[in-house]
Design a protein around this motif. Structure first.
Motif, short mmCIF file in Angstrom:
data_model
loop_
_atom_site.label_atom_id
_atom_site.label_comp_id
_atom_site.label_asym_id
_atom_site.label_seq_id
_atom_site.Cartn_x
_atom_site.Cartn_y
_atom_site.Cartn_z
N GLN A 1 0.81 -1.22 0.00
CA GLN A 1 0.00 0.00 0.00
C GLN A 1 0.85 1.27 0.00
N GLY B 1 1.33 8.83 -1.42
CA GLY B 1 -0.11 8.59 -1.46
C GLY B 1 -0.65 8.03 -0.15
N TRP B 2 0.05 7.04 0.41
CA TRP B 2 -0.43 6.43 1.66
C TRP B 2 -0.37 7.46 2.80
N GLN C 1 -0.50 10.73 2.64
CA GLN C 1 -1.54 11.74 2.47
C GLN C 1 -2.91 11.19 2.87
N ASP C 2 -3.23 9.97 2.44
CA ASP C 2 -4.55 9.41 2.71
C ASP C 2 -4.76 9.03 4.17
N ASN C 3 -3.71 8.55 4.83
CA ASN C 3 -3.88 7.97 6.16
C ASN C 3 -3.36 8.83 7.31
N GLY D 1 -6.08 13.12 3.77
CA GLY D 1 -6.27 13.24 2.34
C GLY D 1 -5.64 14.46 1.70
N ASP D 2 -4.96 15.32 2.49
CA ASP D 2 -4.41 16.55 1.90
C ASP D 2 -3.17 17.00 2.68
#
Length: 402
Positions: A61, A99-100, A102-104, A108-109
């Motif tokens: 992930q 990506g991981w 930022q998302d977790n 998300g930002d």
């Protein structure tokens, strides 16, 4: 893919197909080279330690898993992973790490929110952020890696994200304390009263600070860099870097407590698992980076100790007396660049030999258990030793694949 010098001479028959095929080969070659320039190619020589570490700690992930701490993930691990992926020209893993994270860790930002420092299995059995308070050391390395990824891979998205992170760090984690402007370990919990601030010297990598001071001259970074040698040396104990220091009037070593970072061992003031990074950051910095020479001179306790001992100490007290000897292999890795900076070639070789002797041929990692923290320290040292990366005086990253 054929190399440019390997093409046969152009031969045109009645149909001209041979010449057309050669022309197409040149076009394909040009497109491929352009993709490489834009960061689309892996390094010609893979980094064995990074590959071994990724097999052990990098999940599909995009998170770095600390198997020694309940399979948790920290923003520190993600930030270091981004830096190592950039050094290795490993764009695929870098993208996944961003990506991981930022998302977790950032809702998300990452441009709008600094990442939570700890993520793992909660008491209710769910996997989620366990402590939303950011950690400034991770934030600094993450912003730096994004900015340099944007420059080296010609990707303005990463430059914009790194710029936004640097601005948010300046707003939330920079403070004027008794000895000048510096970085707090996080936005919350490190200013217990009006006259006291809690600092962690290992959260101040001079190369990163010099880079930010150059890149954002209107920000607070020049002032942070100017206070660096004061923070590192005034809070030292007997010439050794300390894990935590208190800034009231002058700086003084202070005890570590569980309130500073959940999961850290509490105890008296000491230089140990945090402080070992101070030597590493000073050693891998360009010696002309502002503040580095002064800090090296003020942290001569470790150099003096290593002239008489084969391994760095695991823990020293606030007076510089060794409480626990024989630091782990990661400690040896961390002080190799520091010994080099102090022109201690014989002592440097002893630590290099110790690392080699403690490398596990089965896993490709250091130490029998391949512990997370040891590998991160070793990756910095290994990449530096193999000249896979260097910093210039302004902190700009120079990588082998460029």
């Amino acid at each position: 893919m054929e190399r440019l010098g390997k093409h046969r001479p152009l031969k045109m028959g009645r149909s001209g197909l041979s010449g057309l095929t050669t022309l197409r080969s040149f076009i394909v070659l040009g497109v491929t080279l352009m993709a490489c320039l834009q960061g689309g190619c892996r390094a010609e020589q893979p980094w064995p330690l990074w590959e071994s570490y990724a097999r052990s700690a990098f999940d599909s992930q995009g998170r770095i898993v600390d198997h020694s701490a309940g399979d948790r993930t920290t923003s520190e691990g993600q930030a270091y992973g981004m830096f190592f992926a950039l050094v290795a020209n490993d764009r695929a893993r870098f993208d996944k790490l961003v990506g991981w994270t930022q998302d977790n860790l950032a809702g998300g930002d990452l441009a709008a929110r600094l990442p939570a420092w700890s993520w793992g299995k909660a008491p209710d059995g769910g996997w989620k952020a366990l402590d939303q308070n950011p950690a400034s050391d991770a934030d600094l390395w993450m912003a730096y890696s994004l900015l340099e990824a944007g420059r080296l891979w010609h990707d303005p998205r990463y430059e914009r994200l790194g710029t936004a992170m640097a601005s948010r760090i300046a707003q939330r984690e920079v403070a004027l304390v008794s000895v000048g402007t510096t970085i707090l370990p996080g936005p919350q919990g490190f200013h217990p009263d009006a006259a006291t601030w809690i600092l962690n010297p290992s959260y101040l990598p001079p190369s990163v600070l010099s880079y930010l001071a150059t890149t954002f001259p209107r920000g607070p970074w020049g002032a942070v860099l100017a206070s660096l040698p004061v923070v590192l040396t005034q809070g030292a104990g007997g010439g050794f870097a300390m894990d935590w220091v208190a800034a009231g009037g002058a700086l003084s070593p202070m005890a570590s407590t569980t309130e500073q970072r959940a999961g850290e061992r509490s105890g008296p003031a000491a230089g140990s698992y945090d402080a070992i990074r101070v030597y590493l950051w000073l050693g891998i910095a360009d010696p002309e980076t502002p503040g580095v020479r002064e800090a090296l001179a003020g942290l001569a306790g470790m150099a003096a100790y290593m002239k008489r001992h084969a391994t760095p100490p695991r823990r020293v007290d606030e007076a510089g007396a060794v409480v626990e000897a024989d630091g782990p292999v990661g400690f040896s890795a961390a002080i190799i660049p520091y010994l080099h900076a102090n022109n201690m070639k014989a002592e440097e070789k002893v630590q290099i030999d110790r690392m080699a002797a403690m490398k596990n041929p089965a896993s490709g990692l250091y130490g029998a258990d391949g512990l997370y923290y040891d590998q991160n320290l070793a990756l910095f040292a290994d990449g530096w030793l193999e000249q896979r990366f260097r910093f210039d005086r302004q902190g700009r990253l120079k990588v082998k694949w460029r």
